[in-house]
Design a protein around this motif. Structure first.
Motif, PDB file in Angstrom:
ATOM      1  N   ILE A  34       0.869  -1.177   0.000  1.00 49.95           N
ATOM      2  CA  ILE A  34       0.000   0.000   0.000  1.00 49.95           C
ATOM      3  C   ILE A  34       0.906   1.228   0.000  1.00 49.95           C
ATOM      4  CG2 ILE A  34      -1.773   1.287   1.249  1.00 49.95           C
ATOM      5  CD1 ILE A  34      -2.735  -1.368   2.412  1.00 49.95           C
ATOM      6  N   LEU A  35       0.988   1.903  -1.139  1.00 50.08           N
ATOM      7  CA  LEU A  35       1.859   3.059  -1.281  1.00 50.08           C
ATOM      8  C   LEU A  35       1.052   4.320  -1.068  1.00 50.08           C
ATOM      9  CD1 LEU A  35       2.829   0.813  -3.729  1.00 50.08           C
ATOM     10  CD2 LEU A  35       4.788   2.345  -3.477  1.00 50.08           C
ATOM     11  N   VAL A  36       1.516   5.169  -0.163  1.00 52.99           N
ATOM     12  CA  VAL A  36       0.733   6.350   0.205  1.00 52.99           C
ATOM     13  C   VAL A  36       1.637   7.574   0.302  1.00 52.99           C
ATOM     14  CG1 VAL A  36       0.937   5.753   2.663  1.00 52.99           C
ATOM     15  CG2 VAL A  36      -0.849   7.337   1.920  1.00 52.99           C
ATOM     16  N   GLY A  37       1.165   8.691  -0.251  1.00 51.50           N
ATOM     17  CA  GLY A  37       1.943   9.921  -0.159  1.00 51.50           C
ATOM     18  C   GLY A  37       1.395  11.003  -1.071  1.00 51.50           C
ATOM     19  N   GLY A  38       1.986  12.177  -0.930  1.00 52.35           N
ATOM     20  CA  GLY A  38       1.520  13.321  -1.690  1.00 52.35           C
ATOM     21  C   GLY A  38       2.435  13.741  -2.816  1.00 52.35           C
ATOM     22  N   THR A  39       3.460  12.942  -3.117  1.00 54.51           N
ATOM     23  CA  THR A  39       4.411  13.309  -4.167  1.00 54.51           C
ATOM     24  C   THR A  39       3.992  12.651  -5.477  1.00 54.51           C
ATOM     25  OG1 THR A  39       6.165  13.491  -2.501  1.00 54.51           O
ATOM     26  CG2 THR A  39       6.848  13.385  -4.814  1.00 54.51           C
ATOM     27  N   GLY A  40       3.272  13.407  -6.299  1.00 50.83           N
ATOM     28  CA  GLY A  40       2.717  12.864  -7.528  1.00 50.83           C
ATOM     29  C   GLY A  40       3.759  12.291  -8.464  1.00 50.83           C
ATOM     30  N   LEU A  41       4.935  12.917  -8.501  1.00 48.52           N
ATOM     31  CA  LEU A  41       5.978  12.451  -9.402  1.00 48.52           C
ATOM     32  C   LEU A  41       6.422  11.043  -9.046  1.00 48.52           C
ATOM     33  CD1 LEU A  41       7.740  13.275 -11.798  1.00 48.52           C
ATOM     34  CD2 LEU A  41       9.417  14.178 -10.171  1.00 48.52           C
ATOM     35  N   TYR A  42       6.391  10.688  -7.771  1.00 54.36           N
ATOM     36  CA  TYR A  42       6.751   9.330  -7.363  1.00 54.36           C
ATOM     37  C   TYR A  42       5.794   8.313  -7.982  1.00 54.36           C
ATOM     38  CZ  TYR A  42      10.080  10.861  -3.722  1.00 54.36           C
ATOM     39  OH  TYR A  42      11.153  11.380  -3.036  1.00 54.36           O
ATOM     40  N   PHE A  43       4.497   8.592  -7.901  1.00 55.03           N
ATOM     41  CA  PHE A  43       3.523   7.671  -8.465  1.00 55.03           C
ATOM     42  C   PHE A  43       3.668   7.562  -9.981  1.00 55.03           C
ATOM     43  CE2 PHE A  43       1.199   8.824  -4.499  1.00 55.03           C
ATOM     44  CZ  PHE A  43       1.058   7.541  -3.986  1.00 55.03           C
ATOM     45  N   MET A  44       3.917   8.702 -10.628  1.00 56.44           N
ATOM     46  CA  MET A  44       4.076   8.686 -12.079  1.00 56.44           C
ATOM     47  C   MET A  44       5.282   7.826 -12.475  1.00 56.44           C
ATOM     48  SD  MET A  44       4.496  11.815 -14.809  1.00 56.44           S
ATOM     49  CE  MET A  44       2.756  12.199 -14.750  1.00 56.44           C
ATOM     50  N   ALA A  45       6.372   7.987 -11.763  1.00 60.06           N
ATOM     51  CA  ALA A  45       7.569   7.206 -12.059  1.00 60.06           C
ATOM     52  C   ALA A  45       7.318   5.720 -11.822  1.00 60.06           C
ATOM     53  CB  ALA A  45       8.733   7.688 -11.199  1.00 60.06           C
ATOM     54  N   LEU A  46       6.538   5.402 -10.810  1.00 61.68           N
ATOM     55  CA  LEU A  46       6.234   4.010 -10.481  1.00 61.68           C
ATOM     56  C   LEU A  46       5.418   3.347 -11.576  1.00 61.68           C
ATOM     57  CD1 LEU A  46       6.754   2.329  -7.793  1.00 61.68           C
ATOM     58  CD2 LEU A  46       4.352   2.768  -7.278  1.00 61.68           C
ATOM     59  N   LEU A  47       4.474   4.104 -12.154  1.00 63.98           N
ATOM     60  CA  LEU A  47       3.535   3.550 -13.125  1.00 63.98           C
ATOM     61  C   LEU A  47       3.989   3.697 -14.576  1.00 63.98           C
ATOM     62  CD1 LEU A  47       0.240   4.891 -11.513  1.00 63.98           C
ATOM     63  CD2 LEU A  47       1.026   2.518 -11.522  1.00 63.98           C
ATOM     64  N   ARG A  48       4.813   4.696 -14.855  1.00 64.42           N
ATOM     65  CA  ARG A  48       5.207   4.955 -16.243  1.00 64.42           C
ATOM     66  C   ARG A  48       6.684   4.699 -16.508  1.00 64.42           C
ATOM     67  NH1 ARG A  48       2.026  10.573 -17.904  1.00 64.42           N
ATOM     68  NH2 ARG A  48      -0.030   9.986 -17.103  1.00 64.42           N
ATOM     69  N   GLY A  49       7.440   4.495 -15.460  1.00 65.16           N
ATOM     70  CA  GLY A  49       8.871   4.366 -15.627  1.00 65.16           C
ATOM     71  C   GLY A  49       9.550   5.713 -15.518  1.00 65.16           C
ATOM     72  N   LEU A  50      10.821   5.693 -15.301  1.00 69.38           N
ATOM     73  CA  LEU A  50      11.583   6.911 -15.054  1.00 69.38           C
ATOM     74  C   LEU A  50      12.413   7.268 -16.277  1.00 69.38           C
ATOM     75  CD1 LEU A  50      12.018   8.859 -12.642  1.00 69.38           C
ATOM     76  CD2 LEU A  50      14.072   7.549 -12.103  1.00 69.38           C
ATOM     77  N   SER A  51      12.333   8.519 -16.682  1.00 70.74           N
ATOM     78  CA  SER A  51      13.139   8.978 -17.813  1.00 70.74           C
ATOM     79  C   SER A  51      14.620   8.793 -17.506  1.00 70.74           C
ATOM     80  CB  SER A  51      12.859  10.456 -18.096  1.00 70.74           C
ATOM     81  OG  SER A  51      11.495  10.666 -18.360  1.00 70.74           O
ATOM     82  N   PRO A  52      15.408   8.350 -18.481  1.00 66.94           N
ATOM     83  CA  PRO A  52      16.818   8.028 -18.236  1.00 66.94           C
ATOM     84  C   PRO A  52      17.718   9.263 -18.223  1.00 66.94           C
ATOM     85  CG  PRO A  52      16.290   7.601 -20.522  1.00 66.94           C
ATOM     86  CD  PRO A  52      15.002   8.027 -19.875  1.00 66.94           C
ATOM     87  N   VAL A  53      17.441  10.217 -17.336  1.00 67.16           N
ATOM     88  CA  VAL A  53      18.265  11.427 -17.243  1.00 67.16           C
ATOM     89  C   VAL A  53      19.611  11.066 -16.605  1.00 67.16           C
ATOM     90  CG1 VAL A  53      18.414  13.763 -16.343  1.00 67.16           C
ATOM     91  CG2 VAL A  53      16.185  12.807 -16.963  1.00 67.16           C
ATOM     92  N   PRO A  54      20.724  11.467 -17.216  1.00 72.62           N
ATOM     93  CA  PRO A  54      22.028  11.163 -16.618  1.00 72.62           C
ATOM     94  C   PRO A  54      22.182  11.811 -15.236  1.00 72.62           C
ATOM     95  CG  PRO A  54      22.262  11.919 -18.889  1.00 72.62           C
ATOM     96  CD  PRO A  54      20.838  12.172 -18.491  1.00 72.62           C
ATOM     97  N   ASP A  55      23.108  11.284 -14.452  1.00 73.07           N
ATOM     98  CA  ASP A  55      23.412  11.881 -13.161  1.00 73.07           C
ATOM     99  C   ASP A  55      23.910  13.315 -13.350  1.00 73.07           C
ATOM    100  OD1 ASP A  55      22.736   9.567 -11.845  1.00 73.07           O
ATOM    101  OD2 ASP A  55      24.793   8.805 -11.786  1.00 73.07           O
ATOM    102  N   ILE A  56      23.484  14.188 -12.431  1.00 73.72           N
ATOM    103  CA  ILE A  56      23.886  15.590 -12.484  1.00 73.72           C
ATOM    104  C   ILE A  56      25.147  15.788 -11.647  1.00 73.72           C
ATOM    105  CG2 ILE A  56      23.165  17.969 -12.049  1.00 73.72           C
ATOM    106  CD1 ILE A  56      21.509  16.472 -14.176  1.00 73.72           C
TER     107      ILE A  56
END
Length: 307
Positions: free
Chosen positions: A96-118
């Protein structure tokens, strides 16, 4: 119906944590944090992190696990959340994943863009700039370097403006272009219960005000004082958590406690508004419920509410 996982989003002070605990009890679940501030060790009261008593009897993951001196990223969270999901399932629990950070959920469901390390020097330069300059200056700087991302982002969203500036400086490519390439999702839509706990705006705002007063009564000021004594870089995410800049300003003599409290409440209300805007845009097909009790009554079929 047996769910592969339950996702609970919503604005701050909406009752997400109560819904998660109730559903964990009902489904035999393990609660996994999806809030970018509750991850930090030094802020329990001010981030409304579940207490030891609230966590007793229900497995909890990724709460208070990261020291504030570290700049936690969505990429790191996705990796740790994936491990927590597997750990929960191996123990026979529903994640049960709970929180207010929308970007976390988006990354979980859509995958994370392969941005290089900064590079650290780029990251620190923009964080230091953000610590002393208004968000409007950040937005202007981004507009000059990456007008596409500047048009997409809220001019007051310091964290995402900084991220976009870091990426375009370090890679020479707009974050918008990186985001067109999605990674591998951790969760597929099949078998998921996806909830947005979304009370009416006046209910949320009243809850924010009451909760902040309670935080002050239970030691929020002392918590921020201890944090300031660590001498952390003011550009770190933990130093921008709702309530930290305001209470730190009071401790430094810049304003009265009443003024700091009012500013913190205003900041939290604005944050809740941004969270709701995000949810309406990216979570319209989730099941929307008005409170934590209603979360127990929903079925597997979605019923979006775009208030």
């Amino acid at each position: 119906m047996v769910f592969e996982a339950v996702l609970i989003a919503g604005p701050t002070a909406s009752g997400k944590s109560a819904a998660a605990l109730a559903l964990a009890d009902r489904l035999g679940g393990a609660v996994i944090n999806a809030d970018s501030m509750q991850i930090y060790r030094e802020l329990q009261i001010l981030t409304a992190r579940p207490s030891a008593a609230e966590m007793a009897g229900v497995p909890h993951h990724l709460y208070g696990t990261v020291p504030g001196r570290e700049g936690y990223s969505v990429g790191r969270w996705v990796g740790e959340a994936a491990a927590a999901i597997e750990e929960a399932r191996a123990a026979g629990h529903v994640p049960i994943l709970v929180g207010g950070t929308g970007l976390y959920f988006m990354a979980l469901l859509r995958g994370l863009s392969p941005v290089p390390d900064i590079p650290d020097e780029v990251r620190q330069r923009w964080r230091s700039f953000a610590a002393t300059a208004p968000a409007s200056d950040l937005h202007a700087a981004l507009g000059a370097r990456d007008p596409v991302m500047a048009a997409r982002l809220d001019p007051t969203d310091t964290q995402r403006l900084v991220r976009a500036l870091e990426v375009v400086e370090a890679t020479g490519v707009s974050l918008a272009e990186w985001q067109e390439t999605e990674g591998e999702p951790v969760l597929r839509d099949e078998g998921l219960l996806k909830l947005v706990v979304a009370p009416e705006r006046d209910v949320i705002y009243a809850a924010i005000d009451a909760r902040f007063d309670s935080m002050l009564e239970h030691g929020a000021l002392a918590e921020v004082e201890a944090l300031t004594k660590l001498g952390l870089d003011p550009g770190l995410p933990i130093m921008r958590a709702c309530g930290v800049p305001e209470l730190a300003g009071h401790l430094g003599g810049a304003m009265s406690l009443d003024e700091a409290a009012e500013k913190a409440k205003t900041s939290s209300r604005r944050y809740a508004k941004r969270q709701m805007t995000w949810a309406r845009r990216f979570m319209a097909d989730w099941t929307w419920v008005p409170d934590s009790e209603a979360a127990l009554l929903v079925g597997p079929e979605p019923g979006p509410n775009k208030r």
